[in-house]
Design an enzyme around this catalytic site. Structure first.
Site, PDB file in Angstrom:
ATOM      1  N   TYR A   1       6.623  19.754  -6.942  1.00 18.97           N
ATOM      2  CA  TYR A   1       7.890  19.025  -7.128  1.00 18.97           C
ATOM      3  C   TYR A   1       8.563  19.433  -8.441  1.00 18.97           C
ATOM      4  O   TYR A   1       9.782  19.497  -8.534  1.00 18.97           O
ATOM      5  CB  TYR A   1       7.665  17.503  -7.093  1.00 18.97           C
ATOM      6  CG  TYR A   1       7.751  16.942  -5.695  1.00 18.97           C
ATOM      7  CD1 TYR A   1       6.722  17.138  -4.776  1.00 18.97           C
ATOM      8  CD2 TYR A   1       8.867  16.221  -5.273  1.00 18.97           C
ATOM      9  CE1 TYR A   1       6.795  16.645  -3.490  1.00 18.97           C
ATOM     10  CE2 TYR A   1       8.956  15.716  -3.989  1.00 18.97           C
ATOM     11  CZ  TYR A   1       7.908  15.932  -3.096  1.00 18.97           C
ATOM     12  OH  TYR A   1       7.992  15.436  -1.814  1.00 18.97           O
TER      13      TYR A   1
ATOM     14  N   ASP B   1       0.861  -1.178   0.000  1.00 18.68           N
ATOM     15  CA  ASP B   1       0.000   0.000   0.000  1.00 18.68           C
ATOM     16  C   ASP B   1       0.906   1.240   0.000  1.00 18.68           C
ATOM     17  O   ASP B   1       1.664   1.460   0.957  1.00 18.68           O
ATOM     18  CB  ASP B   1      -0.871  -0.047   1.268  1.00 18.68           C
ATOM     19  CG  ASP B   1      -1.864   1.104   1.326  1.00 18.68           C
ATOM     20  OD1 ASP B   1      -1.562   2.187   0.771  1.00 18.68           O
ATOM     21  OD2 ASP B   1      -2.929   0.922   1.936  1.00 18.68           O
ATOM     22  N   VAL B   2       0.823   2.029  -1.062  1.00 15.28           N
ATOM     23  CA  VAL B   2       1.768   3.145  -1.230  1.00 15.28           C
ATOM     24  C   VAL B   2       1.506   4.324  -0.287  1.00 15.28           C
ATOM     25  O   VAL B   2       2.209   5.332  -0.351  1.00 15.28           O
ATOM     26  CB  VAL B   2       1.830   3.657  -2.691  1.00 15.28           C
ATOM     27  CG1 VAL B   2       2.428   2.603  -3.599  1.00 15.28           C
ATOM     28  CG2 VAL B   2       0.463   4.113  -3.191  1.00 15.28           C
TER      29      VAL B   2
ATOM     30  N   THR C   1     -12.807   5.793 -19.584  1.00 13.62           N
ATOM     31  CA  THR C   1     -12.125   4.764 -20.377  1.00 13.62           C
ATOM     32  C   THR C   1     -12.755   3.418 -20.053  1.00 13.62           C
ATOM     33  O   THR C   1     -13.210   3.198 -18.927  1.00 13.62           O
ATOM     34  CB  THR C   1     -10.621   4.768 -20.023  1.00 13.62           C
ATOM     35  OG1 THR C   1     -10.089   6.062 -20.332  1.00 13.62           O
ATOM     36  CG2 THR C   1      -9.851   3.723 -20.807  1.00 13.62           C
TER      37      THR C   1
ATOM     38  N   TYR D   1      10.151   1.646  -0.030  1.00 13.46           N
ATOM     39  CA  TYR D   1      11.584   1.407  -0.215  1.00 13.46           C
ATOM     40  C   TYR D   1      11.769   0.515  -1.441  1.00 13.46           C
ATOM     41  O   TYR D   1      11.233  -0.595  -1.502  1.00 13.46           O
ATOM     42  CB  TYR D   1      12.194   0.730   1.016  1.00 13.46           C
ATOM     43  CG  TYR D   1      13.615   0.286   0.765  1.00 13.46           C
ATOM     44  CD1 TYR D   1      14.645   1.227   0.701  1.00 13.46           C
ATOM     45  CD2 TYR D   1      13.924  -1.055   0.547  1.00 13.46           C
ATOM     46  CE1 TYR D   1      15.949   0.831   0.432  1.00 13.46           C
ATOM     47  CE2 TYR D   1      15.223  -1.457   0.284  1.00 13.46           C
ATOM     48  CZ  TYR D   1      16.229  -0.511   0.227  1.00 13.46           C
ATOM     49  OH  TYR D   1      17.514  -0.896  -0.051  1.00 13.46           O
TER      50      TYR D   1
ATOM     51  N   TYR E   1     -12.571  12.053  -4.157  1.00 13.64           N
ATOM     52  CA  TYR E   1     -11.774  11.715  -5.344  1.00 13.64           C
ATOM     53  C   TYR E   1     -11.271  12.990  -6.029  1.00 13.64           C
ATOM     54  O   TYR E   1     -10.082  13.164  -6.255  1.00 13.64           O
ATOM     55  CB  TYR E   1     -12.646  10.909  -6.292  1.00 13.64           C
ATOM     56  CG  TYR E   1     -11.955  10.376  -7.527  1.00 13.64           C
ATOM     57  CD1 TYR E   1     -10.981   9.383  -7.423  1.00 13.64           C
ATOM     58  CD2 TYR E   1     -12.299  10.827  -8.805  1.00 13.64           C
ATOM     59  CE1 TYR E   1     -10.368   8.861  -8.568  1.00 13.64           C
ATOM     60  CE2 TYR E   1     -11.694  10.309  -9.939  1.00 13.64           C
ATOM     61  CZ  TYR E   1     -10.735   9.325  -9.818  1.00 13.64           C
ATOM     62  OH  TYR E   1     -10.135   8.813 -10.953  1.00 13.64           O
TER      63      TYR E   1
ATOM     64  N   LYS F   1      -7.375  14.226  -6.215  1.00 14.92           N
ATOM     65  CA  LYS F   1      -6.682  14.321  -7.514  1.00 14.92           C
ATOM     66  C   LYS F   1      -6.176  15.753  -7.728  1.00 14.92           C
ATOM     67  O   LYS F   1      -5.077  15.957  -8.249  1.00 14.92           O
ATOM     68  CB  LYS F   1      -7.623  13.907  -8.647  1.00 14.92           C
ATOM     69  CG  LYS F   1      -7.921  12.400  -8.690  1.00 14.92           C
ATOM     70  CD  LYS F   1      -6.726  11.585  -9.148  1.00 14.92           C
ATOM     71  CE  LYS F   1      -7.041  10.106  -9.273  1.00 14.92           C
ATOM     72  NZ  LYS F   1      -5.846   9.275  -9.524  1.00 14.92           N
TER      73      LYS F   1
END
Ligand code: UDP
Length: 314
Positions: free
Chosen positions: A160, A57-58, A176, A63, A146, A150
């Site tokens: 960044y 789970d990000v 899509t 790592y 959501y 986003k």
């Protein structure tokens, strides 16, 4: 061999991306928590020497020992039903998860592709939607988990880019469809096809005059692949989608005809803040990438219907 990291690798779009990058000679590290993704979508890749899968789970610190050239952050529930079922986790994966993957991109000096969405335009008052449109989002409505996550991720990505000179690219993905969507994910294409194939009522929400524009997954993947590899796109934001626009009621009729179904069309309440119209302006993608969709709706739907017939066993 170039190495790509894809989050959401077992999802509908993520798994097609894994296939495409592997086919083009890349080594792919795929990450997925299986919250809404499925092991079935990547089962054919297990054992492939160009693929490594990590169930993870990000939203936790990531790592990765390998060198990474490109990171594609595609993890996130994307169906309204899914993100309403997982509101907090949706917000975490596109806030903490975006920070973690951006941080990883910075550490690895990797290019970063963020999977954004036409939902950042909300219920749009500009039609069709160009990238320059700022949108019309209800920040406290049910869909905001959501939409705002986003939008926050877009802002992070640009921070960044500006602060760290990271080579970032934001893809705004419009509706899509294609194989590997879950039959029960609640979105209009899987719902209508499943209902039509089973001769059950086709559920149109509202009066069906709201519009959507549907892109076949192969076309979308082609566009994302181009965005990932093109030079000189740092800091860009690009819409990808098919500008052929349909009213939902007409779309129901098309599915009925293509499946030769006896299903009646029934009307159900319109979900709150359901956008009334949506159609991508793809001038930028055409100009910068020479990209435009090739698969027309009926052709794409026929392929999708065949896939669903197989899944249902009809
Ligand atoms: N929709 C519908 N019946 C369904 C599912 C969806 O009429 O069974 C409508 C929905 O209200 C929306 C459109 O189809 O107007 C597209 O919905 P979807 O959930 O696929 O994604 P969205 O574009 O809203 O994110």
């Amino acid at each position: 061999m170039k190495k790509v990291l894809i989050t959401g690798a077992a999802g509908f779009i993520g798994s097609h991306l894994c296939d495409r990058f592997i086919k083009e000679g890349f080594y792919v590290v795929g990450i997925d928590s299986f919250l809404t993704g499925s092991p079935d979508n990547i089962a054919h890749l297990i054992g492939n020497e160009k693929f490594k899968f990590i169930k993870y789970d990000v939203t936790n610190f990531i790592y990765i020992p390998d060198e990474i050239d490109i990171i594609l952050h595609f993890a996130c529930p994307a169906s309204p039903v899914d993100y309403l079922n997982h509101p907090i986790h949706t917000m975490k994966v596109d806030s903490i998860g975006t920070i973690n993957t951006l941080g990883l991109a910075k550490a690895k000096k990797a290019r970063y592709i963020f999977a954004s969405t036409s939902e950042i335009y909300g219920d749009p008052q500009v039609h069709p939607q160009p990238e320059t449109y700022w949108g019309n989002v209800n920040s406290i409505g049910p869909r905001s988990v959501y939409d705002e996550a986003k939008r926050f991720s877009e802002a992070l990505t640009m921070a960044y880019y500006r602060k760290h000179n990271l080579d970032t690219r934001i893809v705004r993905i419009f509706n899509t469809y294609g194989p590997r969507m879950r039959m029960n994910d609640g979105r209009v294409v899987p719902n209508f096809i499943t209902q039509a194939l089973k001769n059950e009522p086709i559920t149109v929400y509202g009066d069906g005059t709201q519009t959507r524009s549907f892109c076949y997954v192969d076309d979308l993947i082609g566009g994302i692949f181009k965005i990932s590899l093109a030079e000189n796109l740092a800091g860009e934001v690009i819409n990808l989608g098919n500008p052929e626009e349909y009213k939902i009621i007409d779309f129901a009729q098309i599915i009925k005809e293509l499946t030769d179904s006896k299903s009646p069309i029934v009307f159900k309440p319109l979900p709150q803040d359901d956008p009334k119209q949506r159609k991508p302006d793809i001038t930028l993608a055409r100009g910068k990438l020479g990209w435009q969709p090739k698969v027309n709706l009926k052709e794409g739907l026929k392929r999708m219907i065949e896939y669903f017939r197989g899944r249902i066993g009809l």
